[in-house]
Scaffold this active site. Structure first.
Site, short mmCIF file in Angstrom:
data_model
loop_
_atom_site.label_atom_id
_atom_site.label_comp_id
_atom_site.label_asym_id
_atom_site.label_seq_id
_atom_site.Cartn_x
_atom_site.Cartn_y
_atom_site.Cartn_z
N CYS A 124 37.50 51.28 42.96
CA CYS A 124 35.76 51.64 44.07
C CYS A 124 34.74 52.05 43.37
CB CYS A 124 36.00 52.61 44.97
SG CYS A 124 34.99 52.39 46.56
N GLY A 225 40.64 39.13 42.90
CA GLY A 225 39.93 38.37 42.42
C GLY A 225 39.74 37.50 41.91
N ASN A 226 38.39 36.49 43.31
CA ASN A 226 38.00 35.02 42.06
C ASN A 226 38.95 33.90 43.62
OD1 ASN A 226 36.60 35.59 40.57
ND2 ASN A 226 37.91 34.49 38.96
#
Length: 396
Positions: A124, A225-226
């Protein structure tokens, strides 16, 4: 699935991944106030194979008077009604954030009978994590991270896993992951962004670093991610070699992402609300409103009066439902107006990103234009100072 908490032998690594979790490839990640039970149920209906709970602060879950602690636990993870972590909510990993091994263990022991593993959040990047010294703001204290993981590994009946962000170099990222494996993490989720990559400066995740982590450790690795479209899932798995792909934000805008479908978003919103109404477990109003805004975002961008109505709702599910029903009516009307045109002809290319924008009545990803965080100006060197002086003297 042959093993649960309390079994005589705690499975580890790939035995745990295969025999308990069922070898999941499609995973929905932990999201504060967004991966709650109702959303987990909806996501599973559309191809998700493993889901995480929202990130739970270990301190507020385990401390306070009995009544206070019970209220907080029910808010974060409802043990009373038996739906969270029940037969319809498996496989499930519950995620905590913490910086004290003893407090973390106390919180994890409360839920270990209602989940298949406990995950620790080391990723985070938000200011609340910086203030509380958890998430990715622990990544410079490897001794503390080792202790947090190893305490759960040694004392829980179920495995511990870890989710983390990368460092600027491949070498340090790999050593970081290997340290977590030595501490006892049985699955690693690698988010391919740096600590500084967040919000409007999120940028692209680095799959190269994720691939390096996968090649360096012997436990299963999930890539994060992505992931915007279903086609990104297979690209990521092929490039990184990872065992599974985790989606967070992509799932919020299209919970059917892993199915390869882009359903009509108003129908998804109504389906979600039906799930909320069917549960004994309370769904927070903030979670419901957040999901409505995200899943119906394409339509709300066109029909802005519905966006305004949605923003004014304070908690009445019938009001949320009324907005979703009106959205469905208007989306049907917009589809009829475009009758005869193919999806291909209606799909546009966003000039800033080069990514496709689908017709506004279907669920689809939201992507921000990539922005680079501005760097502070460098201090003037001796050479630059002399040039400045020369420039000023010529003006005088």
């Amino acid at each position: 699935m042959t093993s649960r908490a309390g079994s005589s032998r705690k499975l580890q690594g790939y035995d745990f991944y295969k025999q308990v979790l069922g070898s999941p490839k499609y995973i929905v990640g932990p999201m504060v106030d967004q991966s709650e039970l109702a959303w987990r149920i909806l996501s599973r209906r559309y191809g998700t194979e493993l889901v995480y709970s929202p990130m739970i602060p270990a301190k507020v879950t385990s401390y306070g008077t009995f009544v206070e602690a019970k209220k907080r636990r029910d808010c974060n993870f409802d043990l009373r009604n038996g739906e969270e972590g029940g037969p319809e909510d498996r496989p499930l990993i519950v995620q905590f954030c913490a910086n004290d091994p003893a407090i973390l263990l106390k919180a994890a022991q409360l839920v270990q009978g209602q989940c298949d593993a406990v995950d620790i959040n080391f990723g985070c990047p938000q200011d609340v994590a910086r203030r509380g010294q958890y998430g990715c703001f622990l990544q410079d204290d490897w001794d503390k991270i080792y202790s947090l993981i190893n305490t759960l590994h040694t004392n829980l009946d179920i495995p511990v896993t870890a989710k983390f962000r990368v460092f600027p170099t491949v070498e340090k990222t790999v050593e970081y992951a290997k340290m977590m494996e030595r501490a006892g993490a049985q699955i690693l989720t690698c988010h391919g962004r740096l600590r500084e990559q967040k919000g409007q400066f999120s940028g692209l995740a680095d799959w190269e670093k994720i691939r390096a982590v996968k090649q360096a450790v012997s436990v299963p690795v999930f890539a994060n991610g992505n992931i915007l479209f279903h086609s990104d899932v297979e690209k990521c798995l092929e490039f990184t070699g990872c065992d599974g792909v985790m989606s967070a934000e992509g799932n919020l805008y299209n919970p059917a992402l892993f199915s390869g479908k882009n359903p009509e978003h108003a129908e998804l919103a109504l389906e979600y609300l039906e799930i909320v109404k069917s549960l004994k477990t309370k769904t927070q109003t903030s979670a419901v409103k957040g999901h409505m805004f995200k899943v119906m975002r394409p339509g709300l961008a066109v029909h802005t009066d519905l966006r305004d109505r949605l923003g004014k709702i304070r908690g009445d599910l019938t009001e949320f439902e009324a907005v979703a029903l009106e959205m469905r009516t208007r989306m049907k009307r917009d589809q009829e107006a475009a009758e005869g045109q193919s999806i291909e002809s209606l799909t546009k290319i966003d000039e800033a990103t080069g990514l496709p924008v689908l017709p506004h009545w279907v669920a689809q990803p939201y992507f921000r234009p990539i922005q680079v965080r501005p760097q502070p100006p460098a201090a003037p060197t001796k050479t630059s100072r002399s040039l400045i002086c020369k420039f000023v003297s010529e003006l005088m």
